[in-house]
Design a protein around this motif. Structure first.
Motif, PDB file in Angstrom:
ATOM      1  N   ASN A 164      31.404  34.188  54.062  1.00  0.00           N
ATOM      2  CA  ASN A 164      30.238  34.818  54.839  1.00  0.00           C
ATOM      3  C   ASN A 164      29.318  33.867  55.097  1.00  0.00           C
ATOM      4  O   ASN A 164      29.185  32.705  54.452  1.00  0.00           O
ATOM      5  CB  ASN A 164      29.803  35.809  54.002  1.00  0.00           C
ATOM      6  CG  ASN A 164      28.467  36.459  54.750  1.00  0.00           C
ATOM      7  OD1 ASN A 164      28.565  36.445  55.952  1.00  0.00           O
ATOM      8  ND2 ASN A 164      27.757  37.406  53.934  1.00  0.00           N
ATOM      9  N   GLU A 165      29.022  33.362  56.433  1.00  0.00           N
ATOM     10  CA  GLU A 165      28.150  32.208  56.756  1.00  0.00           C
ATOM     11  C   GLU A 165      28.656  30.739  56.476  1.00  0.00           C
ATOM     12  O   GLU A 165      27.743  29.964  55.751  1.00  0.00           O
ATOM     13  CB  GLU A 165      26.761  32.321  56.135  1.00  0.00           C
ATOM     14  CG  GLU A 165      26.102  33.964  57.007  1.00  0.00           C
ATOM     15  CD  GLU A 165      24.737  34.012  56.389  1.00  0.00           C
ATOM     16  OE1 GLU A 165      24.059  33.423  55.707  1.00  0.00           O
ATOM     17  OE2 GLU A 165      24.024  34.881  56.854  1.00  0.00           O
ATOM     18  N   GLY A 166      29.798  30.729  56.471  1.00  0.00           N
ATOM     19  CA  GLY A 166      30.242  29.176  56.115  1.00  0.00           C
ATOM     20  C   GLY A 166      30.604  29.040  54.587  1.00  0.00           C
ATOM     21  O   GLY A 166      31.167  27.958  54.424  1.00  0.00           O
ATOM     22  N   LYS A 167      30.647  29.979  53.840  1.00  0.00           N
ATOM     23  CA  LYS A 167      30.614  29.810  52.650  1.00  0.00           C
ATOM     24  C   LYS A 167      31.763  30.751  51.748  1.00  0.00           C
ATOM     25  O   LYS A 167      31.479  32.062  52.114  1.00  0.00           O
ATOM     26  CB  LYS A 167      29.381  29.731  51.544  1.00  0.00           C
ATOM     27  CG  LYS A 167      28.322  28.686  52.327  1.00  0.00           C
ATOM     28  CD  LYS A 167      26.989  28.659  51.452  1.00  0.00           C
ATOM     29  CE  LYS A 167      26.167  27.359  51.606  1.00  0.00           C
ATOM     30  NZ  LYS A 167      24.715  27.578  51.147  1.00  0.00           N
ATOM     31  N   ILE A 168      32.363  30.416  50.838  1.00  0.00           N
ATOM     32  CA  ILE A 168      33.277  31.280  50.307  1.00  0.00           C
ATOM     33  C   ILE A 168      32.261  32.050  49.289  1.00  0.00           C
ATOM     34  O   ILE A 168      31.383  31.851  48.366  1.00  0.00           O
ATOM     35  CB  ILE A 168      34.196  30.727  49.236  1.00  0.00           C
ATOM     36  CG1 ILE A 168      35.189  30.082  50.084  1.00  0.00           C
ATOM     37  CG2 ILE A 168      34.882  31.880  48.516  1.00  0.00           C
ATOM     38  CD1 ILE A 168      36.351  29.318  49.311  1.00  0.00           C
ATOM     39  N   SER A 169      32.155  33.590  49.488  1.00  0.00           N
ATOM     40  CA  SER A 169      31.488  34.543  48.845  1.00  0.00           C
ATOM     41  C   SER A 169      31.977  35.362  47.588  1.00  0.00           C
ATOM     42  O   SER A 169      31.541  35.853  46.934  1.00  0.00           O
ATOM     43  CB  SER A 169      30.663  35.460  49.867  1.00  0.00           C
ATOM     44  OG  SER A 169      31.647  36.485  50.504  1.00  0.00           O
ATOM     45  N   GLU A 170      33.420  35.342  47.977  1.00  0.00           N
ATOM     46  CA  GLU A 170      34.397  36.035  47.010  1.00  0.00           C
ATOM     47  C   GLU A 170      35.690  35.590  47.081  1.00  0.00           C
ATOM     48  O   GLU A 170      36.084  35.278  48.087  1.00  0.00           O
ATOM     49  CB  GLU A 170      34.411  37.756  47.565  1.00  0.00           C
ATOM     50  CG  GLU A 170      35.114  38.488  46.329  1.00  0.00           C
ATOM     51  CD  GLU A 170      34.231  39.351  45.428  1.00  0.00           C
ATOM     52  OE1 GLU A 170      34.724  39.529  44.443  1.00  0.00           O
ATOM     53  OE2 GLU A 170      32.997  39.323  45.709  1.00  0.00           O
ATOM     54  N   LEU A 171      36.096  35.103  45.782  1.00  0.00           N
ATOM     55  CA  LEU A 171      37.610  34.681  45.563  1.00  0.00           C
ATOM     56  C   LEU A 171      38.369  35.577  44.739  1.00  0.00           C
ATOM     57  O   LEU A 171      38.041  35.752  43.603  1.00  0.00           O
ATOM     58  CB  LEU A 171      37.436  33.174  45.045  1.00  0.00           C
ATOM     59  CG  LEU A 171      38.622  32.334  45.024  1.00  0.00           C
ATOM     60  CD1 LEU A 171      39.339  32.424  46.492  1.00  0.00           C
ATOM     61  CD2 LEU A 171      38.424  31.113  44.393  1.00  0.00           C
ATOM     62  N   ILE A 172      39.449  36.123  45.263  1.00  0.00           N
ATOM     63  CA  ILE A 172      40.035  37.179  44.614  1.00  0.00           C
ATOM     64  C   ILE A 172      41.618  36.743  44.334  1.00  0.00           C
ATOM     65  O   ILE A 172      42.296  36.579  45.333  1.00  0.00           O
ATOM     66  CB  ILE A 172      40.190  38.558  45.349  1.00  0.00           C
ATOM     67  CG1 ILE A 172      38.783  38.970  45.701  1.00  0.00           C
ATOM     68  CG2 ILE A 172      40.748  39.632  44.395  1.00  0.00           C
ATOM     69  CD1 ILE A 172      38.739  40.251  46.767  1.00  0.00           C
ATOM     70  N   ASP A 173      41.997  36.561  42.911  1.00  0.00           N
ATOM     71  CA  ASP A 173      43.576  36.675  42.834  1.00  0.00           C
ATOM     72  C   ASP A 173      44.144  37.826  42.638  1.00  0.00           C
ATOM     73  O   ASP A 173      43.780  38.428  41.498  1.00  0.00           O
ATOM     74  CB  ASP A 173      43.612  35.465  41.817  1.00  0.00           C
ATOM     75  CG  ASP A 173      45.205  35.120  41.531  1.00  0.00           C
ATOM     76  OD1 ASP A 173      46.030  35.860  41.584  1.00  0.00           O
ATOM     77  OD2 ASP A 173      45.345  33.743  41.031  1.00  0.00           O
ATOM     78  N   PHE A 174      45.020  38.313  43.419  1.00  0.00           N
ATOM     79  CA  PHE A 174      45.659  39.674  43.357  1.00  0.00           C
ATOM     80  C   PHE A 174      46.396  39.733  42.082  1.00  0.00           C
ATOM     81  O   PHE A 174      46.909  40.788  41.503  1.00  0.00           O
ATOM     82  CB  PHE A 174      46.381  40.235  44.621  1.00  0.00           C
ATOM     83  CG  PHE A 174      45.454  40.641  45.789  1.00  0.00           C
ATOM     84  CD1 PHE A 174      44.254  41.100  45.507  1.00  0.00           C
ATOM     85  CD2 PHE A 174      45.667  40.193  46.864  1.00  0.00           C
ATOM     86  CE1 PHE A 174      43.456  41.479  46.526  1.00  0.00           C
ATOM     87  CE2 PHE A 174      44.809  40.503  48.077  1.00  0.00           C
ATOM     88  CZ  PHE A 174      43.521  41.316  47.912  1.00  0.00           C
ATOM     89  N   ASN A 175      46.992  38.638  41.762  1.00  0.00           N
ATOM     90  CA  ASN A 175      47.851  38.490  40.439  1.00  0.00           C
ATOM     91  C   ASN A 175      47.103  38.771  39.110  1.00  0.00           C
ATOM     92  O   ASN A 175      47.705  39.357  38.410  1.00  0.00           O
ATOM     93  CB  ASN A 175      48.633  37.306  40.637  1.00  0.00           C
ATOM     94  CG  ASN A 175      49.659  37.055  41.563  1.00  0.00           C
ATOM     95  OD1 ASN A 175      50.406  37.817  41.974  1.00  0.00           O
ATOM     96  ND2 ASN A 175      49.432  35.804  42.299  1.00  0.00           N
ATOM     97  N   GLU A 176      45.851  38.180  39.238  1.00  0.00           N
ATOM     98  CA  GLU A 176      45.393  38.597  37.948  1.00  0.00           C
ATOM     99  C   GLU A 176      44.321  39.878  38.116  1.00  0.00           C
ATOM    100  O   GLU A 176      43.855  40.313  37.032  1.00  0.00           O
ATOM    101  CB  GLU A 176      44.055  37.456  37.762  1.00  0.00           C
ATOM    102  CG  GLU A 176      44.612  36.042  37.695  1.00  0.00           C
ATOM    103  CD  GLU A 176      43.739  34.820  37.428  1.00  0.00           C
ATOM    104  OE1 GLU A 176      42.736  35.204  37.883  1.00  0.00           O
ATOM    105  OE2 GLU A 176      44.407  33.814  37.143  1.00  0.00           O
ATOM    106  N   GLU A 177      43.861  40.283  39.421  1.00  0.00           N
ATOM    107  CA  GLU A 177      43.138  41.624  39.635  1.00  0.00           C
ATOM    108  C   GLU A 177      43.702  42.523  40.552  1.00  0.00           C
ATOM    109  O   GLU A 177      43.277  42.518  41.608  1.00  0.00           O
ATOM    110  CB  GLU A 177      41.715  41.374  40.126  1.00  0.00           C
ATOM    111  CG  GLU A 177      41.016  40.462  39.117  1.00  0.00           C
ATOM    112  CD  GLU A 177      39.705  40.001  39.636  1.00  0.00           C
ATOM    113  OE1 GLU A 177      38.788  40.633  39.263  1.00  0.00           O
ATOM    114  OE2 GLU A 177      39.734  38.939  40.463  1.00  0.00           O
ATOM    115  N   PRO A 178      44.916  42.873  40.217  1.00  0.00           N
ATOM    116  CA  PRO A 178      45.807  43.783  41.229  1.00  0.00           C
ATOM    117  C   PRO A 178      45.196  44.786  41.929  1.00  0.00           C
ATOM    118  O   PRO A 178      45.718  45.233  42.873  1.00  0.00           O
ATOM    119  CB  PRO A 178      46.992  44.207  40.368  1.00  0.00           C
ATOM    120  CG  PRO A 178      46.716  43.825  38.969  1.00  0.00           C
ATOM    121  CD  PRO A 178      45.593  42.864  38.711  1.00  0.00           C
TER     122      PRO A 178
END
Length: 197
Positions: A164-178
């Protein structure tokens, strides 16, 4: 932004790609990936097969490897020999997108970069592309996708960065948080202050 099997992108220094320094070894680094733009970009005066031969020559492919990969890709993406011998300027948007997909994979790169790859694809080719992405990552390679297609991202990605606006606002690892895989639309809209907040 979506990632599958990202080991090849990891490095102690940010300017390395699969072990090659993008500054001092730019050609070697570029040989490591195939790229699909959001809108098809080709030489439209060429036929489909001429364009793929041109791309293969840039990667110094030997003819036997080209023929093997070419035959696999045209079958996989439902293009006939007659289609491949027509000028690209005669192609529909979807056919041009298929040519770009084939061009990105003709040299069998370690890293596959796709920018909105489903634009203009019919539903049958869309499903084929999803399987190709999954197979590619299963074979130990990296797929890097930028897309607003939440269905695509939720179905095929291992890790997702919402920007969002050139910055990572959320990083999700589906293996850790399915469970976040099914909540991705809500998370996306919440990030942009829309529905689901």
């Amino acid at each position: 932004m979506c990632l599958k099997n990202t080991d090849l992108l990891h490095s102690q220094k940010n300017n390395f790609l699969n072990g090659y320094d993008i500054v001092s070894q730019p050609l070697e680094a570029k040989m490591q990936f195939g790229y699909v733009p959001s809108e098809p970009v080709t030489y439209e005066m060429m036929s489909g097969i001429e364009y793929l031969q041109f791309i293969a020559s840039a990667y110094n492919m030997i003819q036997t490897s080209f023929e093997k990969n070419y035959n696999f890709l045209i079958k996989k993406l439902g293009m006939s020999n007659a289609d491949m011998n027509r000028k690209i300027r005669e192609y529909s948007h979807g056919m041009q997108q298929k040519i770009c997909l084939m061009a990105s994979l003709i040299h069998n790169p370690k890293i596959w970069i796709l920018d909105e790859p489903t634009v203009g694809l019919d539903i049958m080719v869309y499903e084929v592309l999803l399987r190709m992405i999954k197979d590619y990552a299963t074979n130990g390679k990296t797929v890097f996708i930028t897309s607003h297609n939440i269905d695509l991202v939720a179905r095929v990605c291992d890790r997702v960065a919402i920007i969002n606006e050139g910055k990572i606002s959320e990083l999700i690892d589906f293996n850790e948080e399915p469970t976040k895989r099914r909540d991705l639309s809500r998370i996306f809209f919440k990030t942009y202050q829309g529905e689901g907040k």
